[in-house]
Enzyme design. Structure first.
Site, mmCIF file in Angstrom:
data_model
loop_
_atom_site.group_PDB
_atom_site.id
_atom_site.type_symbol
_atom_site.label_atom_id
_atom_site.label_comp_id
_atom_site.label_asym_id
_atom_site.label_seq_id
_atom_site.Cartn_x
_atom_site.Cartn_y
_atom_site.Cartn_z
ATOM 1 N N ARG A 158 0.926 -1.252 0.082
ATOM 2 C CA ARG A 158 0.136 0.001 0.110
ATOM 3 C C ARG A 158 0.869 1.211 0.125
ATOM 4 O O ARG A 158 0.413 2.390 -0.647
ATOM 5 C CB ARG A 158 -1.095 0.105 1.082
ATOM 6 C CG ARG A 158 -1.879 1.188 1.188
ATOM 7 C CD ARG A 158 -3.120 0.836 2.188
ATOM 8 N NE ARG A 158 -2.556 1.131 3.554
ATOM 9 C CZ ARG A 158 -3.213 0.837 4.734
ATOM 10 N NH1 ARG A 158 -4.529 0.625 4.413
ATOM 11 N NH2 ARG A 158 -2.694 0.920 5.955
ATOM 12 N N LYS A 260 -2.874 6.697 1.639
ATOM 13 C CA LYS A 260 -2.676 7.166 2.880
ATOM 14 C C LYS A 260 -1.782 8.417 2.998
ATOM 15 O O LYS A 260 -0.743 8.269 3.861
ATOM 16 C CB LYS A 260 -2.086 5.793 3.776
ATOM 17 C CG LYS A 260 -2.856 5.771 5.201
ATOM 18 C CD LYS A 260 -2.621 4.693 5.688
ATOM 19 C CE LYS A 260 -2.922 4.438 7.526
ATOM 20 N NZ LYS A 260 -4.455 4.793 7.689
ATOM 21 N N GLU A 296 -16.081 6.796 4.526
ATOM 22 C CA GLU A 296 -15.590 5.824 5.806
ATOM 23 C C GLU A 296 -15.524 6.931 6.747
ATOM 24 O O GLU A 296 -16.312 8.226 6.775
ATOM 25 C CB GLU A 296 -14.007 5.470 5.384
ATOM 26 C CG GLU A 296 -13.039 6.673 4.832
ATOM 27 C CD GLU A 296 -11.709 6.333 4.668
ATOM 28 O OE1 GLU A 296 -11.467 5.833 3.676
ATOM 29 O OE2 GLU A 296 -10.695 6.201 5.585
#
Ligand code: COI
Length: 414
Positions: A158, A260, A296
């Site tokens: 990721r 992220k 989210e």
């Protein structure tokens, strides 16, 4: 808190020698930390046992790391802190991992340093233009002394995806996992006893070089620090209360919501602070186009349960591809649930049997109520829903090494 570091039960370091990662400080470290560089290798596939010992080797990428060498016959003392009352707050530990590279080059050489402040130019890319990513994963201590990591290679992957989006070089997955391993082992005494929490591992990747005009930074720093943690929400494992945000959005199509990057988290602070001031635990965001579909929560993914069906918003660039999210989908499937990744309308909240959140920090967190446009929907009778409980137990049993790892998700360190 104990103020005198003991690494692997050897050579206590006087408190006055603990500050700063300076070269002179390194000279005061135990023998295995002296100028001499100890190199080691890890197998390409890091699914299972990794042993670290003194020796000089290098891995396939030519990556080298100056590390301590915890060995299995050394007793590790536990840090002297209140293990029964860990929250999710920062606590400094003994060591951090640092690796640098220039733009257009690859990361090659990392090292453990004493944990301490880092030096950055006021013109660093991270400070001026937010060119940075972070990751989060956890290490658990088992009763038999083994240290377990949960799917660390997924975090490495990721990070690479995020680095591509943010125009940064990134460590290979193998380098990432190796760096996590050595950082955890060097800070072993900070891993909570079984059942008391975990060691939260926070890898950072940042543009550390100086820029003035908007451009990728000329130098990058990959850094890992760790901190022992307990439950993320102050509610502990009790259900949390969310409010749906209708004005502010976390991400937009084509933006960076799916990686992220640090800015995604700064962007939610205003809505989160307002929600907390009103007594809510956190904020649930809607999509910015239709203002109707769930995205989210500030720090985690969201799931709805209706009968035997578990649904969660599909990954489409605005939602973080959570590793716990992905794992819970697999665990739920293996337990006979039907799972759906799709657009989930906010109206479906009214009709759900249970709602829960997932994330590395929050694990599986049951939702007790959601407030939307002034209307509050509650779930369960103040208790934790059956499905949330079942999935929480299944996941944490795996992570803590209590149940058999049929998924091959656990990496054991010694
Ligand atoms: C995590 O769950 O590890 C995260 O990165 C979320 C963070 C806001 C604590």
């Amino acid at each position: 808190m104990e103020n005198c570091a003991v690494f692997a039960g050897l050579h206590p370091i006087p408190p006055n020698q603990l500050l700063g990662p300076s070269r002179s400080a390194l000279k005061l470290l135990p023998p295995f930390f002296t100028e001499k560089t100890h190199l080691f290798s890890l197998p390409l596939k890091l699914q299972k046992q990794s042993h670290f010992a003194l020796g000089t080797t290098s891995n396939n990428n030519g990556t080298t790391s100056r590390v301590a060498s915890p060995t299995s016959n050394v007793t590790t003392e536990l840090a002297d802190i209140d293990w029964d009352n860990l929250g999710f707050g920062f606590m400094s530990t003994d060591y951090m991992y640092v690796m640098k590279c220039s733009q257009g080059e690859n990361f090659t050489k990392g090292e453990l340093q004493r944990f301490g402040n880092i030096e950055l130019s006021p013109s660093a890319g991270i400070l001026n233009y937010g060119q940075g990513l972070f990751e989060g994963l956890k290490a658990y201590r088992k009763h038999d002394g083994k240290i377990l990591l949960f799917r660390p290679e997924e975090n490495g992957l990721r990070l690479r995806m995020g680095a591509e989006r943010m125009c940064m070089p990134s460590p290979t997955v193998e380098q990432f996992v190796e760096a996590v391993n050595v950082t955890v082992l060097a800070n072993k005494r900070w891993i909570p006893p079984p059942g008391k929490g975990s060691l939260y591992i926070r890898p950072l990747l940042m543009g550390s070089g100086a820029v003035l005009g908007l451009a990728p930074a000329p130098e990058y720093t990959f850094l890992i620090y760790v901190s022992p943690v307990g439950n993320y929400f102050k509610e502990g494992l009790a259900p949390i209360n969310l409010i749906v945000e209708t004005d502010m959005h976390r991400a937009t199509p084509g933006g960076t919501g799916g990686v992220k990057t640090i800015g995604n988290y700064a962007a939610v602070l205003k809505a989160q602070s307002a929600a907390k001031a009103k007594g809510y635990s956190d904020v649930l965001y809607l999509d910015s186009v239709h203002k109707r579909y769930l995205e989210e929560v500030s720090s985690c993914n969201v799931f709805l349960v209706k009968g035997n069906v578990i649904s969660t918003p599909a990954i489409k660039g605005t939602i973080l591809p959570g590793i716990t999210r992905k794992s819970i989908l697999d665990v739920a499937l293996s337990q006979g649930f039907q799972v759906e990744e799709r657009s989930v309308s906010v109206d479906e909240l009214l009709d759900a049997d249970e709602v829960f959140c997932t994330g590395t920090a929050v694990v599986v967190s049951p939702v007790g109520s959601i407030t939307y446009q002034g209307k509050r929907v509650t779930y369960g009778a103040d208790g934790v829903g059956r499905v949330s409980q079942q999935l929480y137990s299944a996941l944490t049993s795996l992570q803590m090494g209590i149940s058999e790892d049929k998924m091959d998700w656990i990496v054991e360190l010694k």
